[in-house]
Design an enzyme around this catalytic site. Structure first.
Site, PDB file in Angstrom:
ATOM      1  CB  CYS A 113      -1.065   0.020   1.348  1.00 35.64           C
ATOM      2  SG  CYS A 113      -1.967  -1.279   1.278  1.00 35.64           S
ATOM      3  CG  HIS A 252      -3.805   2.918   2.852  1.00 34.30           C
ATOM      4  ND1 HIS A 252      -3.746   2.919   1.343  1.00 34.30           N
ATOM      5  CD2 HIS A 252      -4.014   1.764   3.275  1.00 34.30           C
ATOM      6  CE1 HIS A 252      -4.177   1.551   0.877  1.00 34.30           C
ATOM      7  NE2 HIS A 252      -4.281   0.825   2.048  1.00 34.30           N
ATOM      8  CG  ASN A 282      -6.753  -1.350   1.078  1.00 38.82           C
ATOM      9  OD1 ASN A 282      -5.757  -0.935   0.064  1.00 38.82           O
ATOM     10  ND2 ASN A 282      -6.264  -1.970   2.199  1.00 38.82           N
TER      11      ASN A 282
HETATM   12  O1  UT7 Z   1      -3.989  -2.282   3.469  1.00 37.59           O
HETATM   13  C1  UT7 Z   1      -3.132  -2.361   4.435  1.00 37.59           C
HETATM   14  C2  UT7 Z   1      -4.056  -1.697   5.522  1.00 37.59           C
HETATM   15  N1  UT7 Z   1      -5.050  -2.441   5.856  1.00 37.59           N
HETATM   16  C3  UT7 Z   1      -5.951  -2.116   7.061  1.00 37.59           C
HETATM   17  O2  UT7 Z   1      -5.742  -1.114   7.428  1.00 37.59           O
HETATM   18  C4  UT7 Z   1      -6.806  -2.902   7.402  1.00 37.59           C
HETATM   19  C5  UT7 Z   1      -7.047  -3.173   8.831  1.00 37.59           C
HETATM   20  N2  UT7 Z   1      -8.053  -3.753   9.606  1.00 37.59           N
HETATM   21  C6  UT7 Z   1      -9.213  -3.587   9.599  1.00 37.59           C
HETATM   22  O3  UT7 Z   1      -9.578  -2.536   8.985  1.00 37.59           O
HETATM   23  C7  UT7 Z   1     -10.265  -4.144  10.409  1.00 37.59           C
HETATM   24  O4  UT7 Z   1      -9.221  -5.076  11.682  1.00 37.59           O
HETATM   25  C8  UT7 Z   1     -11.036  -5.269   9.708  1.00 37.59           C
HETATM   26  C9  UT7 Z   1     -12.211  -4.365   8.937  1.00 37.59           C
HETATM   27  C10 UT7 Z   1     -10.349  -6.193   8.756  1.00 37.59           C
HETATM   28  C11 UT7 Z   1     -11.913  -5.881  10.774  1.00 37.59           C
HETATM   29  O5  UT7 Z   1     -12.709  -5.101  11.453  1.00 37.59           O
HETATM   30  P1  UT7 Z   1     -12.585  -5.484  13.142  1.00 37.59           P
HETATM   31  O6  UT7 Z   1     -13.865  -4.544  13.763  1.00 37.59           O
HETATM   32  O7  UT7 Z   1     -11.303  -5.396  13.760  1.00 37.59           O
HETATM   33  O8  UT7 Z   1     -13.383  -6.947  13.180  1.00 37.59           O
HETATM   34  P2  UT7 Z   1     -12.987  -8.170  13.930  1.00 37.59           P
HETATM   35  O9  UT7 Z   1     -11.827  -8.612  13.046  1.00 37.59           O
HETATM   36  O10 UT7 Z   1     -12.428  -7.822  15.357  1.00 37.59           O
HETATM   37  O11 UT7 Z   1     -14.177  -9.086  14.031  1.00 37.59           O
HETATM   38  C12 UT7 Z   1     -15.215  -8.895  14.880  1.00 37.59           C
HETATM   39  C13 UT7 Z   1     -16.396  -9.935  14.431  1.00 37.59           C
HETATM   40  C14 UT7 Z   1     -15.810 -11.348  14.230  1.00 37.59           C
HETATM   41  O12 UT7 Z   1     -16.764 -11.916  14.831  1.00 37.59           O
HETATM   42  P3  UT7 Z   1     -16.818 -12.571  16.298  1.00 37.59           P
HETATM   43  O13 UT7 Z   1     -15.434 -13.362  16.428  1.00 37.59           O
HETATM   44  O14 UT7 Z   1     -16.769 -11.218  17.344  1.00 37.59           O
HETATM   45  O15 UT7 Z   1     -18.012 -13.341  16.445  1.00 37.59           O
HETATM   46  C15 UT7 Z   1     -15.671 -11.583  12.892  1.00 37.59           C
HETATM   47  O16 UT7 Z   1     -15.631 -12.834  12.694  1.00 37.59           O
HETATM   48  O17 UT7 Z   1     -16.622  -9.495  13.077  1.00 37.59           O
HETATM   49  C16 UT7 Z   1     -16.926 -10.737  12.255  1.00 37.59           C
HETATM   50  N3  UT7 Z   1     -16.552 -10.593  10.761  1.00 37.59           N
HETATM   51  C17 UT7 Z   1     -17.503 -10.101  10.075  1.00 37.59           C
HETATM   52  N4  UT7 Z   1     -18.704  -9.953  10.155  1.00 37.59           N
HETATM   53  C18 UT7 Z   1     -19.514  -9.788   9.172  1.00 37.59           C
HETATM   54  C19 UT7 Z   1     -15.391 -10.489  10.164  1.00 37.59           C
HETATM   55  N5  UT7 Z   1     -15.537  -9.963   9.048  1.00 37.59           N
HETATM   56  C20 UT7 Z   1     -16.869  -9.886   8.669  1.00 37.59           C
HETATM   57  C21 UT7 Z   1     -17.655  -9.615   7.674  1.00 37.59           C
HETATM   58  N6  UT7 Z   1     -19.096  -9.485   7.832  1.00 37.59           N
HETATM   59  N7  UT7 Z   1     -17.248  -9.162   6.511  1.00 37.59           N
END
Ligand code: UT7
Length: 325
Positions: A113, A252, A282
Site C-alpha cells: 500500500c 491510505h 482499499n
Molecule cells: O492495506 C493495509 C491496511 N489494511 C488495513 O488497514 C486493514 C486494517 N484492519 C481493519 O480494517 C479491520 O481490522 C477489519 C475491517 C479487517 C476487521 O474489523 P474489526 O472490527 O477489527 O473486526 P474483527 O476482526 O475484530 O471481527 C469482529 C467480528 C468477528 O466475529 P466474532 O468473532 O466477534 O463473532 C468476525 O468474525 O466480526 C466478524 N467479521 C465479520 N462479520 C460480518 C469479520 N469480517 C466480517 C464480515 N462480515 N465481512
C-alpha cells in the site's frame, strides 16, 4: 531550489462494480457490518482480461495527455504494484511498450500500500540529480486476483484500480519532506504466503487459502493508525508546518475508522481529510493517486496548497510526504 513536482495525474478504475449487497450473496456478511466496520460500500473489480498493465496504461495515458507531453518525453517509468501481470518482466516494462515511451528505462517496486509514496520519493531523487528528467509513476493493483473470495474477513475490503502521476522539476512547488519507514519483523501480518520462491505453487498447495492475501486485521489496524499518525506529525515537524497551514491530508483508504482516528488525533476539520473509500475500498498502492486525482478533478486543490500524503501497508511499510501542490 529545485523540487520534484507532480505536474499531472490520471486514474482508472474498472467498470464492474461489486457492492456490499453482491458480497452478501457470496459470503456470510451484511452491508450494515461492512459500512459500520469499514465505511466501504462498493469496489471496482477488473475483468479477467483486464490486467495491472491494462489499468496502468489507461491511467498513464490520461496523466501524459493532461501534462501536455509525449510518451517519448518520458525518461523513467516506475510502477508500484504487488499484483503485476507477470513475475517477470516488470509491469513497468509492459506499460512502457504499450504507451510507446521508447526513451525511458522502467522498473517495478514492491511496497504494497505504500508503493506510491516510495515511488514518488524515488522519482524525486532522479529529478534532484537531473532536473530535466520527466518521470511517469504508475501505482496499480488488481487485488481481486489475490483475494480469497470465501474469506469474509478480507474479501470485503479490497478493490482494483490504477493511478498515475507525471513528475517534473519546478523552482517553487513540489515535494518538501519525506519520511519513509518499514518494519520487516512484522512481514507475516499481511502477506501472500504461496507462489513466491519460498513456496512455489504446485499441485499439492494449489487449493490452499494461503495462496491469497491473509491479514491479521486487528494488529494491522492498530499499526496503521499509529504509524500514519506518527509519519504525518514527523513531516509536519520537518516542514515547519502547523495544522492551520494544511489544506488537506490524504491517508491510505483502508478503513474509515482508521482515517477518523488519525483526523481526531491531529485535531483536523473533516473537510481537511480526503475520503473516497466508500466507492473503491482499499486499492493498495493505487489508493493515493486515485484520491489525489479525484481531489484535483473536483477542484479541491489549487497550486500552492500545502498537503500531506500518508500510507501504511504490508511489510510493514509506511510513511508520509509533505507537498506544496
Ligand atoms: O492495506 C493495509 C491496511 N489494511 C488495513 O488497514 C486493514 C486494517 N484492519 C481493519 O480494517 C479491520 O481490522 C477489519 C475491517 C479487517 C476487521 O474489523 P474489526 O472490527 O477489527 O473486526 P474483527 O476482526 O475484530 O471481527 C469482529 C467480528 C468477528 O466475529 P466474532 O468473532 O466477534 O463473532 C468476525 O468474525 O466480526 C466478524 N467479521 C465479520 N462479520 C460480518 C469479520 N469480517 C466480517 C464480515 N462480515 N465481512
Amino acid at each position: 531550489m529545485v523540487k520534484a513536482k507532480i505536474t499531472s495525474l490520471g486514474h482508472y478504475v474498472p467498470e464492474k462494480i461489486l457492492t456490499n449487497f453482491d458480497l452478501e450473496k457470496m459470503v456470510e456478511t451484511s452491508d450494515e457490518w461492512i459500512v459500520k466496520r469499514t465505511g466501504i460500500k462498493e469496489r471496482h473489480i477488473a475483468e479477467k482480461n483486464e490486467y495491472a498493465s491494462t489499468m496502468g496504461v489507461k491511467a498513464a495515458k490520461l496523466a501524459i495527455e493532461r501534462a501536455g507531453i509525449s510518451p517519448l518525453d518520458i525518461d523513467i517509468i516506475i510502477c508500484a504494484t504487488i499484483t503485476g501481470d507477470y513475475v517477470t518482466p516488470s509491469t513497468a516494462c509492459i506499460i512502457q511498450s504499450e504507451i510507446g515511451a521508447e526513451k525511458a528505462f522502467s522498473f517495478d517496486i514492491s511496497v504494497a500500500c505504500s508503493g506510491f509514496l516510495y515511488a514518488i520519493s524515488i522519482a524525486e531523487k532522479f529529478i534532484l540529480e537531473d532536473p530535466s528528467k520527466k518521470i511517469l509513476v504508475v501505482a496499480v493493483e488488481k487485488l481481486s486476483s489475490i483475494t480469497n473470495w470465501q474469506d469474509r474477513s478480507t474479501c470485503v475490503l479490497f478493490g482494483d484500480g490504477a493511478g498515475a502521476a507525471i513528475l517534473e522539476s519546478d523552482e517553487n512547488s513540489g515535494i518538501c519532506k519525506t519520511f519513509l519507514k518499514s518494519d520487516g519483523r512484522l512481514y507475516d501480518y499481511l502477506m501472500v504466503a504461496l507462489g513466491g520462491s519460498h513456496e512455489p505453487l504446485d499441485i499439492n498447495n494449489i487449493n490452499s487459502p494461503l495462496r491469497y492475501l491473509t491479514m491479521q486485521g486487528n494488529a494491522v489496524f492498530k499499526h496503521a493508525v499509529n504509524k500514519m499518525l506518527e509519519s504525518i506529525e514527523k513531516v509536519m515537524e520537518l516542514s515547519f508546518w502547523k495544522k492551520e497551514d494544511l489544506k488537506m491530508v490524504f491517508t491510505h483508504q483502508a478503513n474509515i475508522r482508521i482515517i477518523e482516528s488519525i483526523r481526531k488525533s491531529l485535531d483536523l476539520e473533516e473537510e481537511k481529510v480526503f475520503i473516497n473509500l466508500e466507492k473503491y475500498g482499499n486499492t493498495s498502492a493505487a489508493t493515493l493517486p486515485i484520491a489525489l486525482d479525484e481531489a484535483v478533478q473536483k477542484g479541491l486543490l489549487k497550486r500552492g496548497d500545502k498537503i500531506i500524503l500518508s500510507s501504511f501497508g504490508g511489510g510493514f511499510t509506511w510513511g508520509a510526504i509533505s507537498i506544496v501542490w
